[in-house]
Design a protein around this motif. Structure first.
Motif, PDB file in Angstrom:
ATOM      1  N   VAL A  48      -2.507   7.293   3.620  1.00  0.00           N
ATOM      2  CA  VAL A  48      -3.770   6.907   4.245  1.00  0.00           C
ATOM      3  C   VAL A  48      -4.890   6.820   3.204  1.00  0.00           C
ATOM      4  O   VAL A  48      -5.835   6.051   3.343  1.00  0.00           O
ATOM      5  N   GLN A  49      -4.745   7.550   2.118  1.00  0.00           N
ATOM      6  CA  GLN A  49      -5.763   7.501   1.068  1.00  0.00           C
ATOM      7  C   GLN A  49      -5.766   6.112   0.403  1.00  0.00           C
ATOM      8  O   GLN A  49      -6.814   5.590   0.051  1.00  0.00           O
ATOM      9  N   ASN A  58      -9.128  -0.768   1.957  1.00  0.00           N
ATOM     10  CA  ASN A  58     -10.064  -1.275   2.946  1.00  0.00           C
ATOM     11  C   ASN A  58     -11.500  -1.242   2.457  1.00  0.00           C
ATOM     12  O   ASN A  58     -12.354  -1.939   2.969  1.00  0.00           O
ATOM     13  N   TYR A  77      -4.814   3.401   1.965  1.00  0.00           N
ATOM     14  CA  TYR A  77      -5.392   2.484   2.951  1.00  0.00           C
ATOM     15  C   TYR A  77      -6.910   2.516   2.855  1.00  0.00           C
ATOM     16  O   TYR A  77      -7.580   1.490   2.980  1.00  0.00           O
ATOM     17  N   GLU A  78      -7.433   3.721   2.668  1.00  0.00           N
ATOM     18  CA  GLU A  78      -8.888   3.845   2.555  1.00  0.00           C
ATOM     19  C   GLU A  78      -9.409   3.008   1.386  1.00  0.00           C
ATOM     20  O   GLU A  78     -10.380   2.275   1.510  1.00  0.00           O
ATOM     21  N   PRO A  94      -1.298  10.524  -0.673  1.00  0.00           N
ATOM     22  CA  PRO A  94      -1.116  10.317   0.754  1.00  0.00           C
ATOM     23  C   PRO A  94      -1.351   8.842   1.071  1.00  0.00           C
ATOM     24  O   PRO A  94      -2.277   8.234   0.528  1.00  0.00           O
ATOM     25  N   LEU A 137       0.846  -1.196   0.000  1.00  0.00           N
ATOM     26  CA  LEU A 137       0.000   0.000   0.000  1.00  0.00           C
ATOM     27  C   LEU A 137       0.881   1.247   0.000  1.00  0.00           C
ATOM     28  O   LEU A 137       0.654   2.203  -0.749  1.00  0.00           O
TER      29      LEU A 137
END
Ligand code: SF4
Ligand code: FES
Ligand code: FES
Lengths: 796, 168
Positions: free
Chosen positions: B68-69, B75, B71-72, B66, B56
């Motif tokens: 975390v984007q 998920n 990861y979003e 980013p 990721l």
């Protein structure tokens, strides 16, 4: 973002039977907000992008006589001419109730133990729209809490997924540190990797979170919202003049939140503004006046302390007044600076300065009446081009950084000329050069501009330029500044501390003039403008008139040690340009009088009289921000121990010394007196250029002040000192230089400047060859020496 | 002071990069991140059907997003697996049409047969039962399941036995 919608074209809509004119293209919720008609909402926030995900703002809409088939979200429905909106019709209310019922399916009913209780948007709306009994019998979701660091407490089970926090960190904070991970019922707000939240603006998500999922960690469970009283105040940590509201209970500040002021801080504040105040309740507070007699410290009453101070000051100044030097914190109030200036001058000295971290004073006589940003703060976000010289705005003034970030997002070209590479949160060009060559680099930009404009340059500038070679970026910066309608050249704290700071200022001014841009300065501390205007400089009287014979500036006062010093809320080993020299000067002085909220071992060693004065929170006063805006505030908190507001202590000391003009009954009277003295004094500008400091064979040190180290209060704020930004000073050196000395990352190095210290090595290729970056205002580097200068580095 | 990241360098082989680049080329130059889904699939395929955190991060860094984007995204979609999976993945639809046609019983049957629950993998690493599957757009043949991306419709316990037993 809707906040930018500034069309003048208006359309007419009817809301709940009332006709109104609203800008075309705006959303229904903006119209209702402007008309103060309440529409419930969770996800909408005027400063964030619209996601329309919570559906709480559903209203009934009719267009052209035909009702919309379903209720529409007011936050995402653009107004149209002739539109009729019903915010509280039976249909609208039914829709809102329905949404509320869904929201409450999973929300825990733990309001009694939730810190948000009493100021919770969900609680408030549930009271209006909720049912008393839920029709859902399924189990509620539960989530583990996230560790977001020392500032923000989490209870993620309470989250209603409005994503305000996610959008804030992404859109405003500029660091996407939180995400909405998972889907449907499993959606979870998380850093995912347990990385915590590090944005210097992170505290704003506490205010944004409509429920108790994100709350203020240091404040946790210390008061209930309804017990608190609020008073307006101004942030004392940087020159922005951020508007704050301090919430207090029984005389003690419990928390600090933003006070909206669109022109200054909008609705945001930096973490430093929010959590800095914890420093005022430090264990190091000085509770009673103290004097040192025969090497022994004694607590005494105010009268004894003040008489002792007055006698000592009289004794030294009666025969040699120029032996007195006064250093005042740039975060002191204008009233304090004014009275201290008056006192020092009353004693026959003119040695007073607040520019404690300035490196070069050679141009002071030619400067305007105070360091000015060159334009209102709000205009920064519309800059099409900017050149920042020696500036780390994220650390120095986070809210100005936010404005520049907006300019960059709008397509503005932002350039930095710095002696180290910064970790930026927006797109900008960073031109990183060794500190000694900064003037030359600027001269090259000026040269490119002169060519573009067909202007000629002063010989001194040509000469400087000749020492370097023009590269594409010089011309590019010149072109962008010249072509932009709104452009600024801004001088930051690193440039102000630079030993050739006057040259940087002169060249910056020249570049701005040639390009038709504005020149501005971002002064260190909260009230440098106030210091200039109130006479806390050695070359200007209060009001700005030039002194016939200027006194010694901050650097000279320490390099030519005085027999007596007055320190006003200053810790010389942290707050001065050359902490080592400052410390030594204090140690060797016959008499040191310290007005201080705190007492430390160092102070006990060098001071003779310690007078406890209140911090910004315990005194009335005025800060003048870098736009020249005078903002007065009253005291918020009860003084700690026997501390008294500084202006009062100064007034009494003035009286004891028998000096005229110390009759003020209130801070307002002092304020009125300074205000009336300040004229339009704007002296002519003169270029003062120096040859670039030539780096010798050794390494050249560059320092800047970390975000949570700048002043005595912030240094004592426990929550801020627990963040990832509060790191011990290290030796930042690039890999080639480190290899040449045989240093590896994490090892200890022996660094020698005027003093010698051991520092941890941090390999950092953002530091140009031949230079090292060692932050100042930290204990590890205090003994080293000036912020800029030659150092030698060896393996420890 | 800068965040240096080498995740992309270590995880993405030249072949994977070339493949991702082909996807990137399909979008406007400033919309590189549109390639995030294919990029994640490429990583997942290269790694026995699941994604490690490093994948990721590598995709985020490679596409300039980013982290975390990413990861979003990973998920959100049920087709990305963030933990090791078996050699075969089975998605049994549990949405309305299938439910009305006996999906619940079928799920119970399969769970019993394999001795695992949804979201788990058989101890021999042969089969992963995917956590939860909404309508897979094959209602006409409900109840149905997906085995390694292939549709099997009008299922009965006998049919299921046959399909599962044929998986090595
Ligand atoms: S944590 Fe608070 S602000 Fe963030 S999504 Fe949840 S409810 Fe909204
Ligand atoms: S406020 Fe309009 S949908 Fe959330
Ligand atoms: S409900 Fe199972 S395929 Fe549609």
């Amino acid at each position: 973002m809707t906040a930018d919608v500034k069309q003048t074209e208006l359309v007419t809509i009817t809301v709940d039977g009332v006709e109104m004119q609203v800008p075309k293209g705006s959303m229904v919720i903006e119209a209702t907000d402007a008309a103060r008609i309440d529409v419930p909402r969770f996800c909408y926030h005027k400063k964030l992008s619209i996601v329309a995900s919570c559906r709480m703002c559903l209203v009934e809409v009719e267009q052209g006589g035909r009702p919309a088939p379903k209720p529409l979200p007011a936050c995402a429905t653009p107004v149209a001419d002739g539109m009729k909106v019903y915010t509280s019709s039976p249909k609208a209310i039914a829709a809102q109730r329905g949404v509320m019922e869904f929201l409450l399916i999973n929300h825990p009913l733990d309001c009694p133990v939730c810190d948000q209780g009493g100021e919770c948007e969900l609680q408030d709306l549930a009271l209006g729209y909720g049912r008393s009994v839920s029709r859902f019998s399924e189990r509620k979701r539960v989530f583990e809490d996230e560790d977001l660091g020392p500032l923000i407490a989490t209870a993620m089970t309470r989250c209603i997924h409005c994503t305000r926090c996610v959008r804030f960190l992404h859109e405003i904070g500029g660091q996407r540190e939180l995400g909405a991970v998972g889907r449907g019922e499993h959606t979870k707000i998380t850093t995912y990797i347990e990385g915590g939240v590090h944005s210097e603006l992170s505290g704003n998500i506490i205010d944004l979170c409509p429920v108790g999922a994100l709350t203020d960690k240091p404040y946790q469970f210390s008061a209930r919202a309804w017990e608190l009283l609020a008073r307006p105040t101004i942030s004392p940590h940087d020159a922005v003049g951020t508007n704050l509201s301090a919430h207090y209970l029984r005389g003690k500040i419990k928390r600090v939140v933003p006070r909206e002021n669109e022109e200054i801080n909008e609705c945001w504040i930096a973490d430093r503004d929010r959590f800095g105040f914890y420093g005022i309740y430090s264990e190091q507070r000085l509770n009673r006046p103290m004097i040192k007699q025969d090497g022994q410290w004694r607590e005494v009453d105010w009268e004894t302390a003040l008489t002792t101070a007055a006698e000592a000051l009289r004794k030294i100044t009666s025969d040699s007044p120029e032996q007195l030097g006064a250093l005042v914190s740039p975060n002191a109030t204008t009233e304090e600076m004014y009275l201290l200036g008056k006192l020092v001058r009353g004693l026959g000295s003119r040695n007073i300065d607040h520019r404690l971290r300035q490196g070069d004073f050679s141009d002071q006589a030619a400067l305007g009446s105070y360091p000015y940003l060159g334009r209102p703060i709000a205009e920064l976000e519309r800059l099409q081009a900017a050149l920042l010289i020696g500036a780390d705005l994220r650390a120095q003034a986070p809210l100005l950084n936010l404005r520049l970030r907006k300019a960059s997002l709008r397509g503005g070209s932002i350039h930095y000329l710095n002696p180290l590479r910064l970790d930026l949160n927006f797109r900008a060009e960073q031109h990183v050069v060794p500190a000694p060559t900064m003037p030359t680099e600027l001269a090259l930009v000026a040269q490119a501009l002169a060519e573009l404009k067909g202007a000629s340059l002063p010989a001194a500038v040509e000469q400087l330029a000749a020492a370097g070679t023009r590269q594409d970026w010089h011309s590019e910066v010149a072109r962008q500044l010249a072509e932009s309608e709104s452009a600024s050249v801004l001088l930051g704290a690193i440039a102000i501390a630079h030993p050739a700071g006057a040259s940087l200022r002169a060249l910056g001014t020249l570049i701005a003039e040639l390009a038709g841009a504005r020149f501005g300065e971002i002064s260190d501390g909260a009230n440098s403008a106030g210091g200039w205007l109130a006479g806390a400089v050695p070359h200007r009287k209060a009001g700005g008139e030039a002194e016939q014979q200027p006194g010694l500036h901050a650097r000279a006062m320490l390099e030519q040690p005085r027999r007596a010093y007055v320190l006003y809320n200053v810790e010389p080993e942290y707050d001065c340009w050359d902490p080592a020299a400052a410390s030594a000067a204090m140690d060797s002085a016959e008499f040191v009088l310290a007005f201080t909220p705190f007492v430390t071992e160092r102070m006990r060693a060098y001071a003779d009289v310690l007078l406890p004065v209140g911090t910004f929170a315990e005194t009335a006063g005025t800060f003048v921000n870098l736009e020249g805006r005078w903002q007065s505030f009253g005291g918020v908190a009860a003084p700690v121990g026997e501390a008294r507001p500084g202006w009062r202590v100064l007034r009494v000391l003035g009286n004891l010394l028998g000096l005229p003009g110390f009759e003020h009954e209130s801070a307002e009277e002092v304020h009125a007196e300074v205000r009336q003295l300040v004229g339009d004094y704007q002296p002519a500008k003169a270029l003062s250029l120096q040859a670039a400091a030539t780096a010798g064979s050794g390494l050249y040190r560059v320092a800047s002040v970390p975000i949570y180290a700048g002043d005595a209060v912030v240094r004592r704020s426990t929550p801020l000192q627990q963040t990832s930004h509060a790191k011990p000073a290290a030796l930042h050196i690039n890999s080639a230089d480190a290899a040449a000395i045989g240093l590896n990352d994490g090892e200890q190095a022996l660094v020698r400047q005027s003093g010698e210290v051991r520092l941890t090595v941090k390999i950092d290729d953002g530091v140009p060859a031949g230079t090292v970056w060692i932050p100042s205002a930290l204990s590890e580097s205090a003994a080293l020496g000036p912020m800029f200068g030659e150092v030698t580095v060896a393996r420890a | 002071m800068t965040r240096e990241s080498h995740a992309a360098d270590e995880i993405l082989t030249p072949e994977m990069r070339a493949e991702i680049d082909r996807w990137i080329a399909k979008y406007p130059p400033d919309r590189k991140q549109s390639a995030v889904l294919p990029a994640l699939h490429i990583c997942q395929d290269s790694n026995g059907g699941w994604l490690k955190r490093e994948h990721l991060d590598a995709v985020a860094d490679y596409l300039g997003m980013p982290r975390v984007q990413v990861y979003e995204v990973a998920n959100f979609y049920g087709n990305f697996f963030l933990e090791p999976v078996g050699r075969h993945k089975i998605n049994i639809c549990n949405n309305i049409s299938c439910m009305l046609r006996g999906a619940d019983e079928l799920i119970a049957y399969i769970e019993k047969k394999l001795g695992i629950r949804r979201g788990e993998t058989t101890p021999d690493g042969r089969i992963t039962l995917v956590m939860e599957e909404e309508c897979l757009a094959a209602c006409v043949g409900a109840p149905m399941m997906l085995v390694d991306g292939k549709y099997y419709t009008d299922l009965t316990p006998e049919k299921v036995d046959e399909i599962l037993d044929s998986l090595e």
